[in-house]
Design a protein around this motif. Structure first.
Motif, PDB file in Angstrom:
ATOM      1  N   VAL A   1      95.837  32.375 -22.008  1.00 20.50           N
ATOM      2  CA  VAL A   1      96.529  33.151 -20.981  1.00 20.50           C
ATOM      3  C   VAL A   1      97.905  32.555 -20.698  1.00 20.50           C
ATOM      4  O   VAL A   1      98.925  33.223 -20.857  1.00 20.50           O
ATOM      5  CB  VAL A   1      95.705  33.225 -19.680  1.00 20.50           C
ATOM      6  CG1 VAL A   1      96.453  34.066 -18.650  1.00 20.50           C
ATOM      7  CG2 VAL A   1      94.334  33.822 -19.942  1.00 20.50           C
TER       8      VAL A   1
ATOM      9  N   GLY B   1      96.682  38.779 -21.463  1.00 20.04           N
ATOM     10  CA  GLY B   1      96.806  37.390 -21.886  1.00 20.04           C
ATOM     11  C   GLY B   1      98.237  36.950 -22.069  1.00 20.04           C
ATOM     12  O   GLY B   1      98.508  35.969 -22.755  1.00 20.04           O
ATOM     13  N   THR B   2      99.183  37.669 -21.450  1.00 19.27           N
ATOM     14  CA  THR B   2     100.585  37.276 -21.577  1.00 19.27           C
ATOM     15  C   THR B   2     100.865  36.033 -20.738  1.00 19.27           C
ATOM     16  O   THR B   2     101.397  35.047 -21.235  1.00 19.27           O
ATOM     17  CB  THR B   2     101.515  38.431 -21.147  1.00 19.27           C
ATOM     18  OG1 THR B   2     101.129  39.604 -21.848  1.00 19.27           O
ATOM     19  CG2 THR B   2     102.963  38.088 -21.443  1.00 19.27           C
TER      20      THR B   2
ATOM     21  N   THR C   1     100.493  31.698 -28.769  1.00 19.54           N
ATOM     22  CA  THR C   1     100.858  32.691 -27.755  1.00 19.54           C
ATOM     23  C   THR C   1     100.166  32.427 -26.420  1.00 19.54           C
ATOM     24  O   THR C   1      99.776  33.341 -25.725  1.00 19.54           O
ATOM     25  CB  THR C   1     100.554  34.154 -28.190  1.00 19.54           C
ATOM     26  OG1 THR C   1      99.155  34.379 -28.132  1.00 19.54           O
ATOM     27  CG2 THR C   1     101.083  34.430 -29.572  1.00 19.54           C
ATOM     28  N   THR C   2      99.996  31.132 -26.081  1.00 20.49           N
ATOM     29  CA  THR C   2      99.379  30.801 -24.797  1.00 20.49           C
ATOM     30  C   THR C   2     100.417  30.872 -23.681  1.00 20.49           C
ATOM     31  O   THR C   2     100.245  31.608 -22.704  1.00 20.49           O
ATOM     32  CB  THR C   2      98.752  29.393 -24.846  1.00 20.49           C
ATOM     33  OG1 THR C   2      97.838  29.349 -25.929  1.00 20.49           O
ATOM     34  CG2 THR C   2      98.033  29.085 -23.549  1.00 20.49           C
TER      35      THR C   2
ATOM     36  N   THR D   1     102.619  38.767 -26.276  1.00 26.95           N
ATOM     37  CA  THR D   1     101.729  38.336 -25.184  1.00 26.95           C
ATOM     38  C   THR D   1     101.737  36.802 -25.097  1.00 26.95           C
ATOM     39  O   THR D   1     100.711  36.182 -24.853  1.00 26.95           O
ATOM     40  CB  THR D   1     100.279  38.850 -25.318  1.00 26.95           C
ATOM     41  OG1 THR D   1      99.654  38.252 -26.440  1.00 26.95           O
ATOM     42  CG2 THR D   1     100.228  40.351 -25.429  1.00 26.95           C
ATOM     43  N   GLY D   2     102.933  36.231 -25.313  1.00 25.90           N
ATOM     44  CA  GLY D   2     103.050  34.773 -25.331  1.00 25.90           C
ATOM     45  C   GLY D   2     103.192  34.176 -23.944  1.00 25.90           C
ATOM     46  O   GLY D   2     102.415  33.332 -23.530  1.00 25.90           O
TER      47      GLY D   2
END
Ligand SMILES: [K+]
Ligand SMILES: [K+]
Lengths: 482, 482
Positions: B432, B314-315, B111-112, B218-219
């Motif tokens: 992030v 952190g999306t 989910t970065t 939150t990818g």
């Protein structure tokens, strides 16, 4: 309520001492035939007067300090003495305002070495002597405080170094004077040898004295705009040796003088420090050689040794523009600046001891994750580490990084370029001394920065030098009630 | 020696599942009349074949995991599944090499949201769907692992959230499926509502599904080069709401669905998270308004809300070029990225819970310095915090900062510009997704970076997502002996 009179009384006496010390740069200017000597006379008079009044007003105060008073005294020394040390900068040339003068004196007394003066080469000799002297006396002060006060205050794990039979504050002051005396002699001796070596290798007498004072305190003030640049050559190796000696525990040098070299060689902190220094130098030298720079390999090795040792020890003298080395060497310099030298020296930043404890704690934590029901004792140099020490060290590290981040943000808020904000926060909190950025004067001085940025950096140098927690504890409401 | 067969067996089944999921983007491409659907068929076949072989080879393995096997499984899921997820990127368009394909799949499953593809607008629809789906399934995976495995593994203080009657690994797996099922439904529900809201506010159906998947995990993957830019407007507010919902503890949403909203409103972590988000937005809005930008105040507020929430959670979706806001807003964005959302959600980074514990620990430490003989219990939400939890949190923070520093240094070593090295390390370790620097493609893709830098970032995303210690524990020699 805390009785602040004994604290104020000691501060008063220290202010008088600093005022009296202004007689030396006065003589320097007088002998150089520079009429600027009158400024020092005036500054000395005003400083001693102020110190005298404080001392008289608090005469007869009880001198056995409580723990709260010890905190307050430490915090007050580095807040008040810079004001006294700033006097000569305001009264005579360079005639700067209070912000710059206080910044300069704070930078001196915290052994940071960042300057607010854009032109150093043509300053009165007395002023450059005074800058070196502020470095030197700040270094002496921190050795005494680090050895005597911080361990009892349990700041950042320093209680690990608490000497035997030394655990009540009542016993501190008389003993403090003993230790201070012995360390002062070693410190004077080291500085004298450094100055003599500098002269033998070709420095002028005056430069040797100023630079020896800023080398042996890991202070970093230079009387040249080009910092150590004018003396690039074999003197860089000599300076590197003295910067390393100034950033290892002073108690080991006292033991060395007493005839036993073994404690020095066997100190795990010193060994790790030297090992890491070697790795940093090797990595940068290899990187620079692979990039096929035009320079002679000896010059590359010499420059790298000097500037890596200068950054790692937190001295902050520079002999060349390290930003020309490339991004990777620069990143290494930033990282070793966040490590710093050894505890019990004049070095600042997090320090090698704390990293060694952190590594132990991380290792123990990993093992505990896998075997939740086993106990893994933490060892440092074969001695078990108390939970209390590990807790303090981790809290210190956390606080250090949070303050560093906050300071970067604060400096960015004043509109500074990110590079200036980052290296400015770094140089302040870790008391390194060098910083880079488009807003700086050609010699790296901060004079063109916004006033708010200068005060943030001043505050950063202050809390960095006092190991953060010594200052923060004053903000607990219960501190003042006790 | 650890028996790796049950681990391999589970991995095999997960690989089959991921291969089967490739049928969805195959249908997407087929319905769009894009011959690219054959690539998905081929990738699905190969992936399921590989997964099937692993599963068959380890058939009949015992499924009750030891703690070592649980660590190994967690580490293996996020190392092996990206290889499977990378297949479609290599077999059909965009036909990238293994480095970029693995980077893209790792970025998706952790989910970065950082991309290795310089051109997104003209990719086959199936590929953009697949990217969103990798984000979405990675988010689901981390919720399950964070809720079930990490607490028992005592990673980074997560043991604080260990549910009652849940403290032996033998009880984990059956219970895990229950919790996973309930959470999966909430997660699917949240994504569906998000997609519907997006459509109602004007998105096309396909974009709504892809962006809902990357919002609710939150990818941060987008099917547009301009990220969320094409939908700037009221949709930014809607997305901000869903990004916040995706970064608060999912258990609170399960409770909400069951009819009790109180646990959600009273959660100290959620309250702190919302408070800090508000402060960050307010500070940036005030700063931008004072700088008198030409933009309409509503646009300033809207952009700030969206991009602050996107970074804090952190999306990593972006609707504008935030580097134009000035240095101070940028510094705030970097700092909130290093905080991250709440534990028990899909958010990554250090997370609010750990900072709350750190603040408590610092406060207790300061008090202890002043009153060495008193005990100050640490509380979180009225519950006492075990030493064990505080230790784990501090170790985690230390490790996080050390790894971050090391990663910056490593990236700088590959010759990257400091800004790229710094934000690249930041975006990887904190998952992030956005990064900035001169070496990046116009859409922020890393395709032009040196291969070494891509692998370092891939490793950073991996250890960041797995909370560092889960990975590091595998490097203890005693781990493999037990
Ligand atoms: K210094
Ligand atoms: K992300």
């Amino acid at each position: 309520m805390i009785d602040i009179r004994p604290v104020a009384n000691t501060i008063g006496k220290l202010v008088i001492t600093l005022g009296a010390a202004m007689v030396i740069p006065m003589c320097v200017d007088f002998m150089a035939g520079d009429p600027h000597w009158k400024s020092f006379l005036e500054a000395a008079f005003l400083t001693m007067l102020a110190g005298g009044l404080i001392t008289l007003a608090t005469h007869g105060a009880n001198h056995s300090l409580t723990i709260e008073q010890a905190f307050l005294l430490t915090a007050a020394i580095w807040a008040v003495l810079p004001a006294a040390g700033a006097m000569p900068f305001m009264i005579g040339a360079p005639y700067v305002g209070f912000t710059d003068a206080y910044f300069e004196a704070m930078s001196g007394l915290t052994t940071t070495g960042a300057t607010a003066l854009p032109e150093l080469d043509n300053l009165p000799k007395g002023i450059n002597f005074w800058r070196g002297f502020l470095n030197w006396s700040g270094g002496l002060g921190i050795i005494v405080v680090a050895m005597i006060f911080l361990p009892v205050m349990k700041v950042g794990g320093m209680q690990f170094f608490k000497s035997e039979g030394f655990d009540t504050l009542g016993k501190i002051l008389p003993r403090a004077f003993d230790i201070a005396r012995e360390m002062t002699w070693v410190y004077i001796g080291l500085t004298a040898i450094c100055a003599i070596v500098y002269i033998l290798l070709g420095m002028t007498g005056f430069d040797a004295i100023v630079l020896a004072m800023s080398t042996c305190s890991t202070g970093g003030f230079s009387n040249y705009n080009a910092s150590f640049g004018p003396y690039a050559g074999v003197l860089e190796y000599a300076a590197a040796v003295f910067m390393i000696l100034a950033s290892i525990p002073f108690i080991r040098m006292v033991q060395l003088v007493r005839g036993s070299a073994q404690p020095l060689w066997q100190d795990v902190q010193i060994r790790a420090y030297l090992r890491w220094t070697f790795f940093a130098i090797a990595a940068i030298v290899v990187y620079r050689l692979l990039w096929l720079e035009a320079k002679h390999p000896e010059a590359i090795i010499r420059e790298t040794v000097f500037n890596v040792v200068s950054t790692f020890s937190g001295t902050g003298l520079s002999s060349t523009d390290v930003t020309q080395w490339g991004h990777f060497p620069f990143a290494i310099l930033v990282v070793i600046g966040l490590i710093g030298g050894c505890t019990g020296s004049t070095a600042c930043s997090v320090k090698v001891f704390r990293y060694l404890v952190l590594f132990q704690a991380v290792k123990a934590q990993l093992r505990r994750m896998q075997s939740p029901h086993r106990i893994f004792p933490l060892l440092y140099d074969g001695r078990p580490l108390d939970r209390d020490v590990v807790d303090s060290v981790m809290t210190f590290f956390t606080l250090f990084m949070l303050t560093f981040g906050l300071l970067v943000m604060g400096l960015a808020m004043t509109g500074l370029h990110p590079r200036t904000a980052l290296t400015g926060a770094w140089t302040s909190i870790a008391n390194v001394g060098v910083l880079w950025g488009p807003e700086l004067s050609p010699n790296g001085a901060v004079d063109q920065l916004p006033t708010a940025a200068k005060w943030m950096m001043t505050a950063g140098m202050y809390v960095g030098r006092l190991e953060l927690m010594t200052v923060l504890v004053l903000f607990l409401p219960r501190f003042w009630r006790s």
